[in-house]
Design an enzyme around this catalytic site. Structure first.
Site, PDB file in Angstrom:
ATOM      1  N   CYS A   2      -8.480  14.804   9.669  1.00 41.03           N
ATOM      2  CA  CYS A   2      -8.438  16.182  10.165  1.00 41.03           C
ATOM      3  C   CYS A   2      -8.503  16.257  11.690  1.00 41.03           C
ATOM      4  CB  CYS A   2      -9.608  16.958   9.606  1.00 41.03           C
ATOM      5  SG  CYS A   2      -9.737  16.911   7.830  1.00 41.03           S
ATOM      6  N   ARG A  27      -2.749  11.473  13.350  1.00 44.52           N
ATOM      7  CA  ARG A  27      -3.976  11.114  12.656  1.00 44.52           C
ATOM      8  C   ARG A  27      -3.842  11.242  11.146  1.00 44.52           C
ATOM      9  NH1 ARG A  27      -8.329  11.430  16.502  1.00 44.52           N
ATOM     10  NH2 ARG A  27      -9.805  11.632  14.825  1.00 44.52           N
ATOM     11  N   TRP A  75      -6.802  17.049   6.205  1.00 51.92           N
ATOM     12  CA  TRP A  75      -6.534  15.911   5.306  1.00 51.92           C
ATOM     13  C   TRP A  75      -7.459  16.124   4.122  1.00 51.92           C
ATOM     14  CZ3 TRP A  75      -9.213  11.463   3.511  1.00 51.92           C
ATOM     15  CH2 TRP A  75      -8.399  10.426   3.053  1.00 51.92           C
ATOM     16  N   ASN A 100     -14.223  19.356  10.590  1.00 54.37           N
ATOM     17  CA  ASN A 100     -13.923  17.975  10.193  1.00 54.37           C
ATOM     18  C   ASN A 100     -15.191  17.399   9.589  1.00 54.37           C
ATOM     19  OD1 ASN A 100     -11.471  18.260  11.394  1.00 54.37           O
ATOM     20  ND2 ASN A 100     -11.839  16.809  13.062  1.00 54.37           N
ATOM     21  N   GLY A 101     -15.030  16.559   8.566  1.00 49.82           N
ATOM     22  CA  GLY A 101     -16.203  15.936   7.954  1.00 49.82           C
ATOM     23  C   GLY A 101     -16.375  16.425   6.529  1.00 49.82           C
ATOM     24  N   GLU A 483      -2.898  -8.979   6.204  1.00 52.56           N
ATOM     25  CA  GLU A 483      -2.443  -7.914   7.097  1.00 52.56           C
ATOM     26  C   GLU A 483      -0.971  -7.576   6.811  1.00 52.56           C
ATOM     27  OE1 GLU A 483      -3.687  -5.725   8.828  1.00 52.56           O
ATOM     28  OE2 GLU A 483      -2.147  -5.098  10.235  1.00 52.56           O
ATOM     29  N   LYS A 487       0.406  -3.920   5.637  1.00 50.67           N
ATOM     30  CA  LYS A 487       1.463  -3.180   6.346  1.00 50.67           C
ATOM     31  C   LYS A 487       2.544  -2.739   5.359  1.00 50.67           C
ATOM     32  CE  LYS A 487       0.017  -2.302   9.361  1.00 50.67           C
ATOM     33  NZ  LYS A 487      -1.272  -2.743   9.881  1.00 50.67           N
ATOM     34  N   GLU A 490       1.254   0.087   3.135  1.00 49.51           N
ATOM     35  CA  GLU A 490       1.036   1.338   3.857  1.00 49.51           C
ATOM     36  C   GLU A 490       2.308   2.120   4.092  1.00 49.51           C
ATOM     37  OE1 GLU A 490      -1.037  -0.214   7.441  1.00 49.51           O
ATOM     38  OE2 GLU A 490      -2.190   1.628   7.286  1.00 49.51           O
ATOM     39  N   HIS A 506      -4.741 -20.441  -9.593  1.00 50.68           N
ATOM     40  CA  HIS A 506      -5.905 -19.943 -10.329  1.00 50.68           C
ATOM     41  C   HIS A 506      -5.662 -18.559 -10.909  1.00 50.68           C
ATOM     42  CE1 HIS A 506      -8.177 -23.394  -9.035  1.00 50.68           C
ATOM     43  NE2 HIS A 506      -7.770 -23.169  -7.787  1.00 50.68           N
ATOM     44  N   LYS A 605      -4.898   8.257  10.521  1.00 54.05           N
ATOM     45  CA  LYS A 605      -5.003   7.240  11.575  1.00 54.05           C
ATOM     46  C   LYS A 605      -6.446   6.828  11.786  1.00 54.05           C
ATOM     47  CE  LYS A 605      -3.610   4.655  14.942  1.00 54.05           C
ATOM     48  NZ  LYS A 605      -3.050   3.355  14.515  1.00 54.05           N
TER      49      LYS A 605
END
Ligand code: AGP
Length: 610
Positions: A2, A27, A75, A100-101, A483, A487, A490, A506, A605
């Site tokens: 947010c 964000r 968000w 926000n929060g 990583e 990527k 995402e 395994h 973000k």
């Protein structure tokens, strides 16, 4: 996540608010809204699901005309993505709130407020703040007092901005667990969750601290701390380097940021190396004294930053002769952990505001750590302000949600930390200067890696119609494989898993068939021959392999094996260099799939809520 923007001025503010929201788009959000108090002292509000541009179009069609206003990108946490759940939330057409929060006691507050006759129009936790302030305003002399009384009843995290039609020049803001900054203008003042939103209108900022409540008028700002004492906070002049700029010649911020990596890494190194070692000053005042005493390193981070920490563990234990543990922040903060004697707590964060990492840093202060260091990209962030030491990665603004240059500059900083700690723990001068030489060579190697873009673009069609993929690496390339998988997930929404290649037999070997591309990160290191055996294991089961290999590693392309030669580089910097082709692969696959590369679905973000 947010975003908040607010303004009180003599001029119309809707343009300032919309521009601020646009600057916060990176964000991540799913709806947006603006409320203003118009000249007739009436609240006017427009909200939309989707992009800020849709909100801007709606406001262009039906202008919001007023000199005070608040705006928000949401968000979703509590309640779905609907216009009714978008902020600002209003109470009785008098109070407007953005937040926000997460308010954790929202259910009990909602019941109390409903019993008092308030009618809720959304499913959000935020709407309780609006009604609570309205209720408190009945018994308090002004909005400031009402907000102070209301926030005392809130549990959870909030960065909130409130306005009241009865007091139409004033914004009251409160911070607890979600960052807020006040921007100072001439005859006008602003608030935002991130200074980036306000750079077009001011360069003078005050960062609120935990528990602060501020009274923001056109020509004055008063701040009260968590004990309700009037306090002065420093005014910080922004150097403007943090301006997002544009995409330049690039189609997406992510591609621009991938290409910026050689420059970003050069900037990370600048004035921080001598010919033979790393200068402790890079980590802040008092670093040498602290580093001399360190016997253990505990790294805490999330997501991509966590992967950087995983690589650092290999470096710190093998080169700096110091034991190192690493944990995901959301796990660390909720378990009882053992604190090794003389431990340095290292947080890694691009934003410096990630809620879980910040909470872990705060928790560590009660646990007896020798000191704290943050590796961070935002100088004004909470983590930088609350850590004993800070290493600024100097990557420049990273706008793409998928972290790229922030990651490679974090790795660069962590390799420097390895030398800085190692020199007090028996790392020879020869070893120090060898690492310094590798670091000095790094920007040029990054340029070579970025130059692989066209070759990698040509591989992308092989992945675009696949639903799953596997990434393999060994040693300090295992976190790089993780990583690479993150990527791809995402931004292309392809399911990707990473394994330490030795772990394949395994279990995951059962997944191998021609529908499961396998990407292998294979620099020319001591584990190369072992890795080649793992490649053969996959090949024997009909898997399709893509090997990103050192040109001296002697892999040959054939029907089932595609080799992409990555430049030869010193083994120590290979994790940083090999990251680049994996970033490029995910980017070009996402392009074919037509996803929203810079703002992938459901992601933010900076994750400032739990
Ligand atoms: C990486 O591409 C992601 N955007 C995400 O994993 C990110 O690294 C994580 O949320 C941590 O963020 P931070 O570095 O700002 O703390």
């Amino acid at each position: 996540m947010c975003g908040i923007v607010g303004a009180t001025s003599e001029r119309r503010v809707s343009g300032i608010l919309l521009e601020g929201l646009k600057r916060l788009e990176y964000r991540g959000y799913d709806s947006a809204g603006v409320a203003i108090i118009d000249n007739a002292k009436k609240l006017q509000s427009t909200r939309r699901t989707g992009k800020v541009q849709e909100l801007a179009d709606a406001i262009n069609a039906n202008p919001l005309d007023g000199t005070i206003g608040i705006a928000h990108t949401r968000w979703a946490t509590h309640g779905g993505v609907t216009e009714a759940n978008a902020h600002p939330h209003l109470s009785e057409s008098e109070i407007a709130v953005v937040h926000n929060g997460i308010i954790e006691n929202h259910e009990s507050l909602r019941e109390q407020l409903q019993a008092l006759g308030y009618e809720f129009k959304s499913q959000t936790d935020t709407e309780v703040i609006a009604h609570l302030i309205h209720h408190e305003s009945k018994t308090h002399e002004d909005l400031l007092a009402a907000v102070k009384a209301a926030v005392r009843q809130l549990e959870g995290a909030y960065g909130t901005v409130v306005m009241d039609t009865k007091d139409p020049e004033r914004l009251v803001v409160a911070r607890s667990g979600s960052p807020l900054v006040i921007g100072l203008g001439i005859g006008e003042n602003f608030v935002a969750s991130d200074q980036l939103a306000l750079l077009p209108v001011t360069r003078q900022f005050i960062y609120l601290e935990e528990g602060d409540v501020a009274d923001v008028n056109r020509t004055s700002v008063q701040i009260f701390d968590s004990n309700d004492q009037r306090v002065e906070r420093n005014v910080v002049e922004s150097d403007g380097n943090y301006d997002a700029g544009g995409k330049g010649e690039y189609r997406h911020f992510m591609l621009k940021e991938i290409h910026e990596q050689p420059i970003a890494v050069r900037s990370t190194l600048e004035n921080r190396l001598s010919d033979t070692t790393v200068l402790d000053d890079a980590f802040g005042k008092g670093a040498s004294e602290l580093f001399k005493t360190v016997e253990h390193v505990q790294i805490i981070a999330c997501g991509t930053s966590y992967h950087a920490g995983m690589v650092a563990r290999y470096w710190l234990e093998s080169l700096a002769n110091v034991s190192c543990s690493i944990e995901i922040a959301s796990e660390f903060r909720y378990r009882k952990s053992y604190v090794h004697p003389n431990s340095l707590l290292v947080t890694i964060s691009q934003s410096g505001e990630t809620a879980d990492t910040l909470a872990a840093l705060r928790l560590s202060k009660e646990l007896g750590y020798k000191g704290s260091l943050t590796i961070c990209n935002v100088a004004t962030s909470s983590m930088v302000r609350e850590s004993d030491l800070a290493f600024m990665t100097r990557a420049g603004a990273e706008i793409g949600v998928a972290s790229t240059k922030a990651f490679t500059t974090q790795l660069t900083g962590l390799l420097m930390l390895t030398v800085a700690l190692g020199k007090y723990r028996g790392m020879s001068e020869q070893q120090q200067s060898a690492i310094v030489k590798s670091l000095q060579a790094l920007p040029a190697k990054m340029e070579e890696a970025v130059a692989l873009a066209e070759e990698i673009e040509a591989l992308a069609p092989d992945f675009a119609n696949k639903e799953h993929s596997l990434f393999l690496g060994r040693g300090n390339q295992y976190p790089i494989a993780m990583e690479g998988a993150l990527k791809l997930k995402e931004i292309s929404y392809i399911h990707a898993e990473a394994y330490a290649a030795g772990e394949l037999k395994h279990g995951p070997l059962a997944l191998i068939d021609e529908e499961m591309p396998v990407i292998v990160v294979a620099p020319n290191n001591e584990l190369l021959e072992k890795l080649k055996s793992n490649v053969e294991e996959v090949r024997a089961r009909g898997g399709l392999m893509y090997v990103f290999a050192d040109k001296n590693a002697r892999f040959k392309s054939d029907d089932t094996l595609n080799v992409l030669n990555v430049c030869h580089c010193d083994e120590i910097i290979a994790p940083i260099v090999y990251t680049v082709p994996l970033q490029l692969l995910s980017y070009y696959v996402a392009i074919i799939k037509g996803t929203d590369v810079d703002q992938p679905r459901n992601l933010a973000k900076s994750v400032t809520v739990e």
